[in-house]
Design a protein around this motif. Structure first.
Motif, PDB file in Angstrom:
ATOM      1  N   THR A 105       0.855  -1.180   0.000  1.00  0.00           N
ATOM      2  CA  THR A 105       0.000   0.000   0.000  1.00  0.00           C
ATOM      3  C   THR A 105       0.890   1.228   0.000  1.00  0.00           C
ATOM      4  OG1 THR A 105      -1.756  -1.146   1.205  1.00  0.00           O
ATOM      5  CG2 THR A 105      -1.823   1.261   1.192  1.00  0.00           C
ATOM      6  N   ASP A 107       0.886   5.272  -0.437  1.00  0.00           N
ATOM      7  CA  ASP A 107       0.031   6.464  -0.398  1.00  0.00           C
ATOM      8  C   ASP A 107      -1.443   6.098  -0.524  1.00  0.00           C
ATOM      9  OD1 ASP A 107       2.420   7.769  -0.234  1.00  0.00           O
ATOM     10  OD2 ASP A 107       2.210   8.897  -2.103  1.00  0.00           O
ATOM     11  N   GLY A 108      -1.831   5.053   0.194  1.00  0.00           N
ATOM     12  CA  GLY A 108      -3.230   4.669   0.226  1.00  0.00           C
ATOM     13  C   GLY A 108      -3.708   3.808  -0.926  1.00  0.00           C
ATOM     14  N   TYR A 238      -0.511  13.911   0.047  1.00  0.00           N
ATOM     15  CA  TYR A 238      -0.688  12.775   0.944  1.00  0.00           C
ATOM     16  C   TYR A 238      -0.308  13.113   2.379  1.00  0.00           C
ATOM     17  CZ  TYR A 238      -0.578   8.068   2.830  1.00  0.00           C
ATOM     18  OH  TYR A 238      -0.821   6.959   3.600  1.00  0.00           O
TER      19      TYR A 238
END
Length: 344
Positions: A105, A107-108, A238
């Motif tokens: 994962t 940055d999301g 982010y």
């Protein structure tokens, strides 16, 4: 009457052509006109982030060259657009690294592939670069397998070599990629980049640091080089989850950016039919929109030519419009075309 994109572009150009010019803050091109920045080198003509790409960019007139920075497992800064490297190297065809394929994962976002932070520099040096967009730029695939992954230090050395060869200062324009993510892994980008800037004695005419994350740039203040806040079209940085890019592009947001940065780098579409360029200049910021490309699929409909999405359109018309707007730089995959357009 509903205005088309071309009408909006012309209106924007007329409305901002008389905007105040910001104080010079970094390396400028020979003569007058915006700085031409080779995006990952000359990515339209060579596989990106390779010595061949950077060299061709400078040979055809680029003023700055852009290396995106990610770390290796042993914390060396290398240049790749992303830390996931299956699209830009031949790693997927290397059986010795098949076991490194994983899902992370970043940055999301869930991303599957091979990641620089799982390879030592020595291991990465065994890989070879390939064209990232082979369906769009098939001509570039002839260079697949010929170039290795470069370190940031090697890009700095190449820029200085090219500066000597061409009799002009070529600036490096490094971007910190996913800095919050890498900090969470114990591989922070900023200390390594700051160390390289100091070690190489890079001044404001030789280096401009960019990032989409404001806190990454704020960690780089005090180095004596200009800072460039990149801006997206949706969402926000982010590292600041409650901040939206649209708010950063308001007069108040631009004033905040001007407290730590010298430039903004918005998507080129953000300048169409808005006061962003004039507002940024009023805040004392210079403006370098991204990313200019020549293929139809990346051009406004008015400038497309032919029926193929990868056919070249009228890129010169697009450059001319933005130059008339009064932009201070352009970030482009085709620096040769940007330089030709700058000459008029």
């Amino acid at each position: 009457m509903r205005l088309g994109r071309r009408s909006l572009l012309l209106a924007a150009a007329a409305g901002t052509a008389t905007a105040a010019t910001a104080t010079p803050l970094a390396a400028a091109p020979r003569g007058s006109g915006p700085v031409v920045i080779g995006h990952r080198g000359a990515a339209g003509w060579r596989p990106e982030h390779t010595a061949a790409s950077y060299t061709y960019a400078v040979q055809t007139g680029a003023d700055w060259i852009e290396p995106d920075l990610v770390p290796t497992k042993d914390h060396v800064l290398v240049v790749r657009h992303e830390n996931e490297i299956s699209q830009t190297t031949d790693v997927a065809r290397r059986p010795e690294f098949a076991g490194r394929r994983t899902t992370k994962t970043v940055d999301g976002r869930s991303v599957t592939g091979w990641f620089t932070e799982d390879f030592t520099l020595a291991e990465l040096k065994t890989l070879r670069a390939v064209e990232r967009l082979p369906q769009v730029r098939n001509r570039n695939t002839v260079f697949d397998g010929r170039e290795e992954v470069m370190t940031f230090q090697e890009v700095v050395a190449l820029a200085r070599k090219l500066s000597r060869a061409h009799g002009r200062t070529i600036a490096v324009f490094p971007e910190t990629k996913h800095p919050t993510y890498f900090r969470s892994l114990g591989l922070p980008l900023e200390p390594k980049l700051a160390s390289a800037i100091r070690r190489n004695r890079l001044g404001r005419r030789e280096c401009v640091v960019q990032s989409f994350e404001p806190t990454s740039l704020q960690r780089m203040t005090g180095l004596g080089v200009p800072l460039w806040q990149a801006l997206g079209t949706t969402g926000g940085p982010y590292d600041l989850p409650t901040t939206a890019y649209r708010d950063m592009m308001t007069p108040g947001g631009l004033a905040d950016i001007a407290r730590y940065a010298d430039w903004i780098g918005p998507d080129k579409s953000s300048l169409v039919g808005t006061s962003l360029l004039a507002d940024a200049h009023a805040a004392g910021l210079r403006v370098g929109p991204y990313t200019f490309r020549a293929e139809n699929q990346f051009l406004p409909a008015e400038f497309r030519r032919g029926s193929g999405s990868s056919d070249f359109g009228d890129a010169f018309a697009e450059y001319a419009l933005y130059y008339r707007m009064g932009v201070d730089a352009v970030v482009t995959d085709f620096p040769d075309l940007a330089v030709m357009a700058r000459r008029g």
